[in-house]
Design a protein around this motif. Structure first.
Motif, PDB file in Angstrom:
ATOM      1  N   GLY A  10       0.823  -1.204   0.000  1.00 49.14           N
ATOM      2  CA  GLY A  10       0.000   0.000   0.000  1.00 49.14           C
ATOM      3  C   GLY A  10       0.856   1.252   0.000  1.00 49.14           C
ATOM      4  O   GLY A  10       1.812   1.360   0.768  1.00 49.14           O
ATOM      5  N   GLY A  15       0.626   3.621   4.228  1.00 44.77           N
ATOM      6  CA  GLY A  15       1.790   2.841   3.832  1.00 44.77           C
ATOM      7  C   GLY A  15       3.040   3.698   3.740  1.00 44.77           C
ATOM      8  O   GLY A  15       4.121   3.298   4.198  1.00 44.77           O
ATOM      9  N   ALA A  46      -7.768   6.070  -1.769  1.00 42.66           N
ATOM     10  CA  ALA A  46      -8.416   7.185  -1.051  1.00 42.66           C
ATOM     11  C   ALA A  46      -7.519   8.410  -0.919  1.00 42.66           C
ATOM     12  O   ALA A  46      -7.993   9.559  -0.983  1.00 42.66           O
ATOM     13  CB  ALA A  46      -8.842   6.714   0.346  1.00 42.66           C
ATOM     14  N   ALA A  52      -6.451  17.777   2.702  1.00 40.81           N
ATOM     15  CA  ALA A  52      -6.688  17.046   3.938  1.00 40.81           C
ATOM     16  C   ALA A  52      -6.292  17.933   5.118  1.00 40.81           C
ATOM     17  O   ALA A  52      -5.337  18.683   5.018  1.00 40.81           O
ATOM     18  CB  ALA A  52      -5.817  15.782   3.959  1.00 40.81           C
ATOM     19  N   ASN A  53      -7.026  17.827   6.193  1.00 43.20           N
ATOM     20  CA  ASN A  53      -6.678  18.673   7.335  1.00 43.20           C
ATOM     21  C   ASN A  53      -6.636  17.881   8.633  1.00 43.20           C
ATOM     22  O   ASN A  53      -6.868  16.667   8.655  1.00 43.20           O
ATOM     23  CB  ASN A  53      -7.643  19.851   7.448  1.00 43.20           C
ATOM     24  CG  ASN A  53      -9.049  19.426   7.790  1.00 43.20           C
ATOM     25  OD1 ASN A  53      -9.296  18.265   8.116  1.00 43.20           O
ATOM     26  ND2 ASN A  53      -9.973  20.353   7.702  1.00 43.20           N
ATOM     27  N   PHE A 174      -1.765  -7.758  -5.340  1.00 47.70           N
ATOM     28  CA  PHE A 174      -1.798  -9.029  -4.631  1.00 47.70           C
ATOM     29  C   PHE A 174      -3.218  -9.574  -4.581  1.00 47.70           C
ATOM     30  O   PHE A 174      -4.148  -8.845  -4.248  1.00 47.70           O
ATOM     31  CB  PHE A 174      -1.301  -8.849  -3.194  1.00 47.70           C
ATOM     32  CG  PHE A 174       0.123  -8.368  -3.121  1.00 47.70           C
ATOM     33  CD1 PHE A 174       1.162  -9.261  -3.299  1.00 47.70           C
ATOM     34  CD2 PHE A 174       0.414  -7.036  -2.904  1.00 47.70           C
ATOM     35  CE1 PHE A 174       2.482  -8.822  -3.258  1.00 47.70           C
ATOM     36  CE2 PHE A 174       1.718  -6.587  -2.862  1.00 47.70           C
ATOM     37  CZ  PHE A 174       2.757  -7.478  -3.035  1.00 47.70           C
ATOM     38  N   CYS A 197      -1.165  -2.185   4.580  1.00 48.59           N
ATOM     39  CA  CYS A 197      -1.741  -0.822   4.539  1.00 48.59           C
ATOM     40  C   CYS A 197      -2.628  -0.692   3.326  1.00 48.59           C
ATOM     41  O   CYS A 197      -2.471   0.230   2.518  1.00 48.59           O
ATOM     42  CB  CYS A 197      -0.614   0.206   4.502  1.00 48.59           C
ATOM     43  SG  CYS A 197       0.496   0.139   5.915  1.00 48.59           S
ATOM     44  N   LEU A 201      -9.381  -1.765   0.272  1.00 49.90           N
ATOM     45  CA  LEU A 201      -9.272  -3.038  -0.436  1.00 49.90           C
ATOM     46  C   LEU A 201      -8.988  -4.199   0.511  1.00 49.90           C
ATOM     47  O   LEU A 201      -9.053  -5.350   0.101  1.00 49.90           O
ATOM     48  CB  LEU A 201      -8.210  -2.961  -1.528  1.00 49.90           C
ATOM     49  CG  LEU A 201      -8.551  -2.057  -2.719  1.00 49.90           C
ATOM     50  CD1 LEU A 201      -7.526  -2.222  -3.818  1.00 49.90           C
ATOM     51  CD2 LEU A 201      -9.939  -2.331  -3.268  1.00 49.90           C
ATOM     52  N   TYR A 245     -17.947  21.393   4.251  1.00 48.94           N
ATOM     53  CA  TYR A 245     -16.673  21.902   4.757  1.00 48.94           C
ATOM     54  C   TYR A 245     -15.871  22.528   3.621  1.00 48.94           C
ATOM     55  O   TYR A 245     -16.115  22.248   2.441  1.00 48.94           O
ATOM     56  CB  TYR A 245     -15.875  20.792   5.461  1.00 48.94           C
ATOM     57  CG  TYR A 245     -15.535  19.600   4.597  1.00 48.94           C
ATOM     58  CD1 TYR A 245     -14.365  19.589   3.833  1.00 48.94           C
ATOM     59  CD2 TYR A 245     -16.356  18.488   4.529  1.00 48.94           C
ATOM     60  CE1 TYR A 245     -14.040  18.503   3.039  1.00 48.94           C
ATOM     61  CE2 TYR A 245     -16.038  17.394   3.735  1.00 48.94           C
ATOM     62  CZ  TYR A 245     -14.882  17.415   2.992  1.00 48.94           C
ATOM     63  OH  TYR A 245     -14.561  16.336   2.196  1.00 48.94           O
ATOM     64  N   GLY A 306     -13.969  10.195  -3.490  1.00 47.64           N
ATOM     65  CA  GLY A 306     -13.069   9.268  -2.804  1.00 47.64           C
ATOM     66  C   GLY A 306     -13.856   8.443  -1.807  1.00 47.64           C
ATOM     67  O   GLY A 306     -14.932   8.850  -1.363  1.00 47.64           O
ATOM     68  N   GLN A 339      -4.716  12.712   9.637  1.00 46.95           N
ATOM     69  CA  GLN A 339      -4.573  13.284  10.976  1.00 46.95           C
ATOM     70  C   GLN A 339      -4.157  12.241  12.016  1.00 46.95           C
ATOM     71  O   GLN A 339      -3.796  12.599  13.131  1.00 46.95           O
ATOM     72  CB  GLN A 339      -5.835  14.031  11.403  1.00 46.95           C
ATOM     73  CG  GLN A 339      -7.056  13.169  11.609  1.00 46.95           C
ATOM     74  CD  GLN A 339      -8.335  14.006  11.556  1.00 46.95           C
ATOM     75  OE1 GLN A 339      -8.323  15.150  11.121  1.00 46.95           O
ATOM     76  NE2 GLN A 339      -9.438  13.450  12.005  1.00 46.95           N
TER      77      GLN A 339
END
Ligand SMILES: Cc1cc2nc3c(=O)[nH]c(=O)nc-3n(C[C@H](O)[C@H](O)[C@H](O)COP(=O)(O)OP(=O)(O)OC[C@H]3O[C@@H](n4cnc5c(N)ncnc54)[C@H](O)[C@@H]3O)c2cc1C
Ligand SMILES: *[C@@H]1O[C@H](CO)[C@@H](O)[C@H](O)[C@H]1NC(C)=O
Ligand SMILES: *[C@@H]1O[C@H](CO)[C@@H](O)[C@H](O)[C@H]1NC(C)=O
Length: 362
Positions: A10, A15, A46, A52-53, A174, A197, A201, A245, A306, A339
């Protein structure tokens, strides 16, 4: 000490962060193997889609709160000292409507909406916003200094840092976890430990499938307009699984308008009506986006979808012996993969060290 060979499956934020921290230990020879890599945009991946916050929703006293707590200092350090990572500080306001009490979003956000959340002494400048400054329909609000991560810069930056430390990267898909243990993946031919990770999936891979991992679909609109700060609100008037948001990414990354939290929904295509609702709510929450004008004044870069890898009971950070090989799991981070990234990677590494060097603990 003999060298230990590790495969991280991942290359999302989980990962890559785990690989980066592992690569600082010269005893470990790390290969990251993944179906998707930074630069890819895919519904099965994702990490690129996140805001991102840092806006914790983890509940006080849980492992998740500990992982979030342990992640603040590393992210703050990046924002302060490593501009090339694409992480910047941004003021963040959480708006609260009494009418949202009991709704799904308000439950999900319970800690965030508390006047006394566990993180109030972790993030700088936590305070409540004076009522006079609040727009119509908002009953209370808190604010604090947070960070916003430009994922298009940050994920490749993590890869670069790993490469610098000697980590190898391989494309691989894999079907079963035992496939990680071949010379095709780790040149040594012998793998001592696999780190799992695989995000969402994990629910679909062969072997021990984890059916408690489900998607929570998040649709977003990325625009060129500036918001000036991050905003979030306790609910919308458009149904329980929609959210609202706004956050501006570092280094010209544009502004993310969100969103939704549609559990069990795997739909990869943009829902155009939802996109309109997202934009309408965003300009209402944050009039600065369009100078108080309508959504036709938003300058759209792209729409996106996502899937947050939500796991019942929270992320899985555990070690397990499968087919005579150690596997350390680090998946199922839901809406908190960034986060909690450093805290989770640290917790995973503790298990990895225990599995590979049991004597070191005596
Ligand atoms: C709209 C949206 C907004 C979000 N906002 C935030 C936010 O503001 N803050 C925050 O902290 N989080 C946020 N998140 C959540 C965050 O994006 C996720 O928690 C995080 O990206 C999960 O990372 P991951 O590395 O575990 O999984 P992923 O990024 O999905 O990566 C999984 C990796 O595993 C690989 N893989 C999987 N199966 C296999 C296989 N069989 N073989 C080989 N490789 C495999 C994939 O190819 C990929 O490389 C948001 C998510 C969404 C969708
Ligand atoms: C948000 O509103 C709820 C319901 O009125 C209230 O219990 C909570 O304390 C409020 N949060 C803040 C930060 O004021
Ligand atoms: C990751 O964990 C899931 C769930 O237990 C499992 O199905 C999958 O085989 C694991 N993958 C790897 C590479 O360990």
């Amino acid at each position: 000490m003999s060298q230990k060979n590790i495969v991280v499956v991942g290359a999302g934020v989980s990962g890559l962060t785990t690989a980066l921290l592992l690569s600082r230990n010269p005893e470990y020879k790390v290969v990251v193997a993944a179906k998707h890599m930074p630069g890819d945009y895919d519904i099965e991946y994702a990490s690129p889609w996140a805001g991102a916050n840092y806006m914790p929703v983890s509940v006080r006293g849980t492992p998740a709160a500990e992982w979030d707590r342990n992640t603040w200092a590393p992210l703050e350090n990046l924002a302060r000292n490593r501009p090339e990572a694409g992480v910047h500080f941004q003021e963040c306001e959480i708006h609260n409507r009494t009418k949202d009490v009991g709704s799904a979003t308000a439950e999900w956000f319970a800690e965030l909406l508390s006047p006394n959340p566990w993180f109030k002494d972790v993030v700088p400048n936590f305070r409540s916003v004076p009522k006079a400054r609040l727009g119509a329909g908002i009953d209370s609000a808190t604010s604090f200094t947070s960070v916003c991560i430009n994922t298009a810069i940050y994920l490749p930056w993590l890869v670069s840092q790993c490469l610098k430390n000697g980590v190898e990267f391989k494309r691989a898909v894999f079907n079963h976890i035992s496939e990680a243990n071949t010379p095709k993946i780790h040149s040594s031919g012998k793998v001592d430990l696999i780190v799992n990770c695989t995000g969402l999936l994990a629910s679909r891979l062969g072997g021990v499938e984890d059916k408690s991992v489900v998607p929570a679909r998040g649709q977003i609109v990325l625009v060129r307009n500036e918001a000036g700060k991050m905003l979030d609100i306790s609910g919308t008037d458009d149904g329980d699984d929609e959210a609202c948001y706004v956050m501006s990414r570092a280094a010209g990354g544009g502004t993310i308008l969100g969103g939704s939290y549609q559990k069990g929904n795997w739909e990869s295509q943009v829902d155009p009506s939802l996109a309109v609702r997202i934009m309408k709510r965003a300009v209402e929450l944050c009039p600065a986006l369009t100078g108080g004008k309508g959504i036709e004044h938003l300058d759209i870069i792209r729409h996106g979808v996502g899937l947050r890898p939500v796991r019942e009971g929270g992320a899985r950070i555990e070690k397990q012996r499968i087919n005579n090989v150690w596997v350390v799991h680090n998946y199922g981070h839901g809406g908190a993969g960034y986060q909690s990234s450093y805290g989770c990677a640290q917790a995973a590494i503790q298990l990895i060290d225990e599995a590979l060097n049991p004597r070191a603990r005596l």
